[in-house]
Write a protein that holds these residues in place. Structure first.
Motif, PDB file in Angstrom:
ATOM      1  N   ALA A  80      45.300  43.503  44.074  1.00 22.18           N
ATOM      2  CA  ALA A  80      43.862  43.270  44.212  1.00 22.18           C
ATOM      3  C   ALA A  80      43.257  44.231  45.224  1.00 22.18           C
ATOM      4  N   ALA A  81      43.897  44.374  46.381  1.00 15.34           N
ATOM      5  CA  ALA A  81      43.377  45.253  47.432  1.00 15.34           C
ATOM      6  C   ALA A  81      43.309  46.700  46.950  1.00 15.34           C
ATOM      7  N   ASP A  82      44.334  47.155  46.265  1.00 13.29           N
ATOM      8  CA  ASP A  82      44.365  48.516  45.747  1.00 13.29           C
ATOM      9  C   ASP A  82      43.218  48.743  44.763  1.00 13.29           C
ATOM     10  N   ALA A  83      43.053  47.821  43.831  1.00 12.50           N
ATOM     11  CA  ALA A  83      41.990  47.952  42.836  1.00 12.50           C
ATOM     12  C   ALA A  83      40.612  47.895  43.488  1.00 12.50           C
ATOM     13  N   MET A  84      40.452  47.040  44.482  1.00 12.34           N
ATOM     14  CA  MET A  84      39.160  46.906  45.162  1.00 12.34           C
ATOM     15  C   MET A  84      38.774  48.207  45.860  1.00 12.34           C
ATOM     16  N   CYS A  85      39.722  48.791  46.575  1.00 15.76           N
ATOM     17  CA  CYS A  85      39.439  50.017  47.330  1.00 15.76           C
ATOM     18  C   CYS A  85      39.210  51.227  46.429  1.00 15.76           C
ATOM     19  N   LYS A  86      39.870  51.246  45.277  1.00 17.14           N
ATOM     20  CA  LYS A  86      39.699  52.360  44.344  1.00 17.14           C
ATOM     21  C   LYS A  86      38.416  52.242  43.528  1.00 17.14           C
ATOM     22  N   ALA A  87      37.920  51.030  43.340  1.00 17.91           N
ATOM     23  CA  ALA A  87      36.792  50.803  42.435  1.00 17.91           C
ATOM     24  C   ALA A  87      35.435  51.061  43.068  1.00 17.91           C
ATOM     25  N   ALA A  88      35.339  50.932  44.378  1.00 20.19           N
ATOM     26  CA  ALA A  88      34.015  51.034  45.003  1.00 20.19           C
ATOM     27  C   ALA A  88      34.146  51.498  46.444  1.00 20.19           C
ATOM     28  N   GLU A  89      33.032  51.893  46.999  1.00 22.98           N
ATOM     29  CA  GLU A  89      32.975  52.363  48.383  1.00 22.98           C
ATOM     30  C   GLU A  89      32.921  51.152  49.318  1.00 22.98           C
ATOM     31  N   VAL A  90      34.097  50.560  49.544  1.00 21.07           N
ATOM     32  CA  VAL A  90      34.211  49.407  50.442  1.00 21.07           C
ATOM     33  C   VAL A  90      35.254  49.715  51.505  1.00 21.07           C
ATOM     34  N   GLU A  91      35.177  48.983  52.587  1.00 20.39           N
ATOM     35  CA  GLU A  91      36.162  49.104  53.664  1.00 20.39           C
ATOM     36  C   GLU A  91      37.089  47.896  53.599  1.00 20.39           C
ATOM     37  N   LEU A  92      38.379  48.146  53.554  1.00 15.12           N
ATOM     38  CA  LEU A  92      39.353  47.060  53.596  1.00 15.12           C
ATOM     39  C   LEU A  92      39.422  46.556  55.032  1.00 15.12           C
ATOM     40  N   VAL A  93      38.985  45.336  55.239  1.00 16.04           N
ATOM     41  CA  VAL A  93      38.993  44.749  56.576  1.00 16.04           C
ATOM     42  C   VAL A  93      40.390  44.259  56.913  1.00 16.04           C
ATOM     43  N   GLY A  94      41.023  43.592  55.968  1.00 18.14           N
ATOM     44  CA  GLY A  94      42.355  43.087  56.227  1.00 18.14           C
ATOM     45  C   GLY A  94      42.747  42.002  55.252  1.00 18.14           C
ATOM     46  N   TYR A  95      43.704  41.204  55.671  1.00 18.79           N
ATOM     47  CA  TYR A  95      44.220  40.127  54.837  1.00 18.79           C
ATOM     48  C   TYR A  95      44.631  38.977  55.740  1.00 18.79           C
ATOM     49  N   GLU A  96      44.835  37.842  55.143  1.00 15.91           N
ATOM     50  CA  GLU A  96      45.299  36.673  55.890  1.00 15.91           C
ATOM     51  C   GLU A  96      46.208  35.861  54.985  1.00 15.91           C
ATOM     52  N   ASN A  97      47.383  35.519  55.494  1.00 16.85           N
ATOM     53  CA  ASN A  97      48.263  34.600  54.800  1.00 16.85           C
ATOM     54  C   ASN A  97      47.737  33.212  55.127  1.00 16.85           C
ATOM     55  N   VAL A  98      46.971  32.652  54.213  1.00 15.93           N
ATOM     56  CA  VAL A  98      46.218  31.438  54.476  1.00 15.93           C
ATOM     57  C   VAL A  98      47.144  30.237  54.629  1.00 15.93           C
ATOM     58  N   ALA A  99      47.963  29.974  53.639  1.00 21.58           N
ATOM     59  CA  ALA A  99      48.881  28.839  53.707  1.00 21.58           C
ATOM     60  C   ALA A  99      49.830  28.873  52.516  1.00 21.58           C
ATOM     61  N   SER A 100      51.082  28.641  52.779  1.00 16.41           N
ATOM     62  CA  SER A 100      52.092  28.471  51.733  1.00 16.41           C
ATOM     63  C   SER A 100      52.042  29.545  50.657  1.00 16.41           C
ATOM     64  N   GLY A 101      51.825  30.790  51.052  1.00 17.78           N
ATOM     65  CA  GLY A 101      51.848  31.886  50.098  1.00 17.78           C
ATOM     66  C   GLY A 101      50.497  32.323  49.587  1.00 17.78           C
ATOM     67  N   TYR A 102      49.442  31.591  49.893  1.00 23.95           N
ATOM     68  CA  TYR A 102      48.107  32.022  49.496  1.00 23.95           C
ATOM     69  C   TYR A 102      47.648  33.117  50.446  1.00 23.95           C
ATOM     70  N   ILE A 103      47.240  34.243  49.887  1.00 28.12           N
ATOM     71  CA  ILE A 103      46.842  35.392  50.694  1.00 28.12           C
ATOM     72  C   ILE A 103      45.431  35.813  50.294  1.00 28.12           C
ATOM     73  N   SER A 104      44.567  35.942  51.289  1.00 27.92           N
ATOM     74  CA  SER A 104      43.198  36.397  51.067  1.00 27.92           C
ATOM     75  C   SER A 104      43.074  37.846  51.507  1.00 27.92           C
ATOM     76  N   VAL A 105      42.347  38.637  50.708  1.00 27.98           N
ATOM     77  CA  VAL A 105      42.057  40.029  51.020  1.00 27.98           C
ATOM     78  C   VAL A 105      40.550  40.129  51.202  1.00 27.98           C
ATOM     79  N   LEU A 106      40.123  40.807  52.272  1.00 28.09           N
ATOM     80  CA  LEU A 106      38.712  40.902  52.615  1.00 28.09           C
ATOM     81  C   LEU A 106      38.257  42.350  52.666  1.00 28.09           C
ATOM     82  N   VAL A 107      37.143  42.647  51.978  1.00 24.80           N
ATOM     83  CA  VAL A 107      36.509  43.960  52.050  1.00 24.80           C
ATOM     84  C   VAL A 107      35.057  43.772  52.457  1.00 24.80           C
ATOM     85  N   GLN A 108      34.470  44.857  52.966  1.00 22.80           N
ATOM     86  CA  GLN A 108      33.050  44.806  53.306  1.00 22.80           C
ATOM     87  C   GLN A 108      32.375  46.098  52.898  1.00 22.80           C
TER      88      GLN A 108
END
Length: 104
Positions: free
Chosen positions: A21-49
């Motif tokens: 997801a992060a790779d596709a997001m950064c390649k698709a548009a002019e966004v900045e990858l802020v980071g990620y968070e392992n939310v709980a039990s394997g759920y991972i959020s990726v944040l762009v701005q």
């Protein structure tokens, strides 16, 4: 950090899906990858701005990339236009600055 027009987030179950997801997001548009968070039990959020249109395009591309994978594990996604300035308190937690050794 400057206030951005929008935030885009994708949450998946598993690191492989989050990286795709992060790779596709950064390649698709002019966004900045802020980071990620392992939310709980394997759920991972990726944040762009970035600007609203770029975040929408990035999130759409990230969602499509994860859904194209075998056994896709997309949990949730959202674009927040004009986020309130207090969200910076949460965004700082996501920041990946300083986690990786500097490349020479």
């Amino acid at each position: 950090m400057a206030r951005y027009e929008a935030l885009g987030l994708i949450e998946t179950f598993g690191l492989v899906f989050a990286l795709e997801a992060a790779d596709a997001m950064c390649k698709a548009a002019e966004v900045e990858l802020v980071g990620y968070e392992n939310v709980a039990s394997g759920y991972i959020s990726v944040l762009v701005q970035g600007d609203v249109g770029a975040c929408k395009a990035a999130v759409d591309a990230g969602v499509a990339a994860v859904n194209a994978m075998e056994d896709a594990n997309l949990y949730s996604y959202v674009v927040i236009p004009r986020p309130h300035q207090d969200l910076q308190k949460i965004i700082k937690r996501y920041a990946i600055e300083g986690l990786l050794p500097e490349q020479k």
